[in-house]
Design an enzyme around this catalytic site. Sequence first.
Site, mmCIF file in Angstrom:
data_model
loop_
_atom_site.group_PDB
_atom_site.id
_atom_site.type_symbol
_atom_site.label_atom_id
_atom_site.label_comp_id
_atom_site.label_asym_id
_atom_site.label_seq_id
_atom_site.Cartn_x
_atom_site.Cartn_y
_atom_site.Cartn_z
ATOM 1 N N GLY A 1 45.470 32.542 39.027
ATOM 2 C CA GLY A 1 46.876 32.341 39.718
ATOM 3 C C GLY A 1 47.016 31.367 40.795
ATOM 4 N N GLN B 1 49.560 25.728 47.700
ATOM 5 C CA GLN B 1 47.994 25.520 47.332
ATOM 6 C C GLN B 1 48.025 24.103 46.890
ATOM 7 O OE1 GLN B 1 47.183 29.352 45.094
ATOM 8 N NE2 GLN B 1 45.045 28.871 46.255
ATOM 9 N N CYS C 1 39.774 33.270 46.439
ATOM 10 C CA CYS C 1 41.062 32.324 46.516
ATOM 11 C C CYS C 1 40.557 30.934 46.388
ATOM 12 C CB CYS C 1 41.618 32.603 47.848
ATOM 13 S SG CYS C 1 43.309 31.637 48.349
ATOM 14 N N LEU C 2 41.286 30.077 45.641
ATOM 15 C CA LEU C 2 41.256 28.785 45.407
ATOM 16 C C LEU C 2 41.259 27.812 46.558
ATOM 17 C CD1 LEU C 2 42.850 28.196 41.655
ATOM 18 C CD2 LEU C 2 40.263 28.625 42.398
ATOM 19 N N HIS D 1 48.399 38.909 45.554
ATOM 20 C CA HIS D 1 47.747 37.586 46.198
ATOM 21 C C HIS D 1 48.705 36.537 46.237
ATOM 22 C CE1 HIS D 1 43.922 35.299 46.959
ATOM 23 N NE2 HIS D 1 44.756 34.475 46.735
ATOM 24 N N GLU D 2 49.432 36.232 44.953
ATOM 25 C CA GLU D 2 50.300 34.766 44.899
ATOM 26 C C GLU D 2 51.310 35.179 45.666
ATOM 27 O OE1 GLU D 2 48.362 32.451 43.903
ATOM 28 O OE2 GLU D 2 46.946 33.662 42.881
ATOM 29 N N HIS E 1 50.932 34.239 49.286
ATOM 30 C CA HIS E 1 50.611 32.586 49.521
ATOM 31 C C HIS E 1 52.264 32.171 49.916
ATOM 32 C CE1 HIS E 1 46.804 31.384 48.819
ATOM 33 N NE2 HIS E 1 46.359 31.937 47.560
HETATM 34 NI NI NI Z 1 44.804 32.197 46.624
#
Ligand code: NI
Length: 189
Positions: free
Chosen positions: A46, A51, A99-100, A141-142, A145
């Site tokens: 995701g 991000q 998380c990226l 999670h997304e 963000h």
């Molecule tokens: Ni994330």
Amino acid sequence: MAVLPIRITGDPVLHRPARTVTRFDDELRTLVADMTETMKAAPGVGLAAPQVGVDLRVFVFDWTDDDGVRSRGAAINPTLWITPVPVGEPDDEAESEGCLSIPGERFPLRRASEARLEAVDLDGTPFELRASGWLARIFQHEFDHLDGVLYADRLDFEHGKLARKAVKKNGWGVPELDWMPGLDHLEGY
Ligand code: NI
């Protein structure tokens, strides 16, 4: 399509609510295509627009469950409905999330087991998706963000302390840090 650099925690764009999408144009198509490519390269399951430094309410996802069922797409201006988050200690194995934008780290967090996503697609057409298990987690999670919330903000006291330590150790927590999928060898989810 292009792989975009991924912003790291501390960059202001990750910590404030994103704006509603109002223009469904070629720019939006390019953004979604680039985000999809970036998620694939990371690799991740995701990715939200903040991000990649864009403060718009857009996320992409690509998840294949244990039965081989693949769910992928882009959610624009989403709303998320969830079942109550279970109480109690999170399980280190089964509930560890990454998380990226906090690359290479993982911490356990309780999430709702069921979610219903309402959003529009690139043409502005509404759609609805029901999710359970890890896909429901990805949506939570997304979606977070887009409100400027990282999963690290939701950790319990003990894991929150560990997460802050990791951020400090890596020299993150300051603006304008990013990493490039395919060039920098870091792991996300
Ligand atoms: Ni994330």
